[in-house]
Design a protein around this motif. Structure first.
Motif, short mmCIF file in Angstrom:
data_model
loop_
_atom_site.label_atom_id
_atom_site.label_comp_id
_atom_site.label_asym_id
_atom_site.label_seq_id
_atom_site.Cartn_x
_atom_site.Cartn_y
_atom_site.Cartn_z
N ASP A 21 -35.52 8.25 51.27
CA ASP A 21 -34.57 8.52 52.34
C ASP A 21 -34.61 7.39 53.35
O ASP A 21 -35.69 6.87 53.67
CB ASP A 21 -34.91 9.84 53.04
CG ASP A 21 -34.72 11.04 52.13
OD1 ASP A 21 -33.94 10.94 51.17
OD2 ASP A 21 -35.34 12.09 52.39
N LEU A 23 -33.00 5.78 57.17
CA LEU A 23 -32.32 6.03 58.43
C LEU A 23 -30.91 5.44 58.35
O LEU A 23 -30.70 4.43 57.68
CB LEU A 23 -33.08 5.37 59.58
CG LEU A 23 -34.46 5.94 59.88
CD1 LEU A 23 -35.18 5.05 60.88
CD2 LEU A 23 -34.35 7.36 60.40
N SER A 68 -22.32 8.71 57.32
CA SER A 68 -23.57 9.00 58.03
C SER A 68 -23.33 9.78 59.32
O SER A 68 -22.25 9.74 59.90
CB SER A 68 -24.32 7.70 58.34
OG SER A 68 -23.60 6.91 59.25
N ARG A 70 -25.73 10.57 62.93
CA ARG A 70 -26.82 9.92 63.64
C ARG A 70 -28.21 10.45 63.30
O ARG A 70 -29.14 9.68 63.12
CB ARG A 70 -26.58 10.03 65.13
CG ARG A 70 -27.48 9.15 65.93
CD ARG A 70 -27.00 9.03 67.30
NE ARG A 70 -27.55 10.12 68.11
CZ ARG A 70 -27.60 10.08 69.41
NH1 ARG A 70 -27.12 9.03 70.05
NH2 ARG A 70 -28.11 11.07 70.08
N ASP A 71 -28.39 11.73 63.19
CA ASP A 71 -29.72 12.29 62.97
C ASP A 71 -29.96 12.74 61.53
O ASP A 71 -30.89 13.50 61.27
CB ASP A 71 -29.94 13.47 63.92
CG ASP A 71 -29.94 13.03 65.37
OD1 ASP A 71 -30.36 11.90 65.63
OD2 ASP A 71 -29.50 13.82 66.22
N ARG A 72 -29.15 12.27 60.58
CA ARG A 72 -29.28 12.68 59.19
C ARG A 72 -29.57 11.47 58.32
O ARG A 72 -28.99 10.42 58.49
CB ARG A 72 -27.99 13.36 58.71
CG ARG A 72 -27.58 14.59 59.49
CD ARG A 72 -28.51 15.77 59.28
NE ARG A 72 -28.69 16.13 57.91
CZ ARG A 72 -27.88 16.95 57.23
NH1 ARG A 72 -26.86 17.51 57.81
NH2 ARG A 72 -28.11 17.21 55.97
N LEU A 73 -30.47 11.63 57.36
CA LEU A 73 -30.89 10.54 56.50
C LEU A 73 -29.90 10.32 55.35
O LEU A 73 -29.15 11.23 54.99
CB LEU A 73 -32.28 10.82 55.94
CG LEU A 73 -33.38 10.97 56.99
CD1 LEU A 73 -34.67 11.42 56.32
CD2 LEU A 73 -33.58 9.67 57.74
#
Length: 140
Positions: A21, A23, A68, A70-73
């Motif tokens: 995973d 960023l 994407s 922001r806070d999800r891989l």
């Protein structure tokens, strides 16, 4: 007499698999590209390493730009069977499906999926409960 549907062949056993995973950052694209090239070479398919790295880079870039949050891989999964190398990139935005387009000569973006289609023997998109997985396969 009714026609019989042939039974599909069972999937080939996976010989090697890698999942990681990332960023949703621009630097993750080059990390995934280098990891793919290294693994494909280590798995005995060095001739595919360049194409596999480019496909990974393009799919990761698309996931970063269009899929994407922001806070999800973003997940990259690579599998090798006796007959294929499969590269999968999963992102959280299932409503934003990939669409190849033809970019103008002056456009900076818009050629990624055309490159994937040119290099891969097969590519596509699979919905997930959350998000989607875009994949490409190189076969021999």
């Amino acid at each position: 007499m009714a026609e019989q549907t042939p039974t599909p062949a069972p999937p080939e056993p996976v010989l090697h698999e890698d999942r990681l995973d990332y960023l949703p950052l621009a630097g993750s694209v080059s990390l995934a590209r280098r990891r793919t090239a290294r693994l494909v070479g280590e798995w005995g398919r060095p001739a595919l390493a360049g194409d596999a790295a480019l496909i990974t880079s393009e799919l990761m870039t698309n996931a970063l730009l269009h899929g994407s949050l922001r806070d999800r891989l973003i997940r990259v999964r690579i599998t090798l069977t006796a007959g294929a190398l499969r590269i999968e990139v999963t992102d959280p935005r299932g409503e934003r499906l990939p669409e190849p387009r033809f970019a103008a000569l002056s456009d900076q973006f818009g050629r990624g999926l055309l490159l994937v289609a040119a290099l891969a023997d097969r590519w596509g998109c699979e919905p997930r409960a959350v998000g989607k997985t875009v994949y490409a396969e190189l076969t021999w």
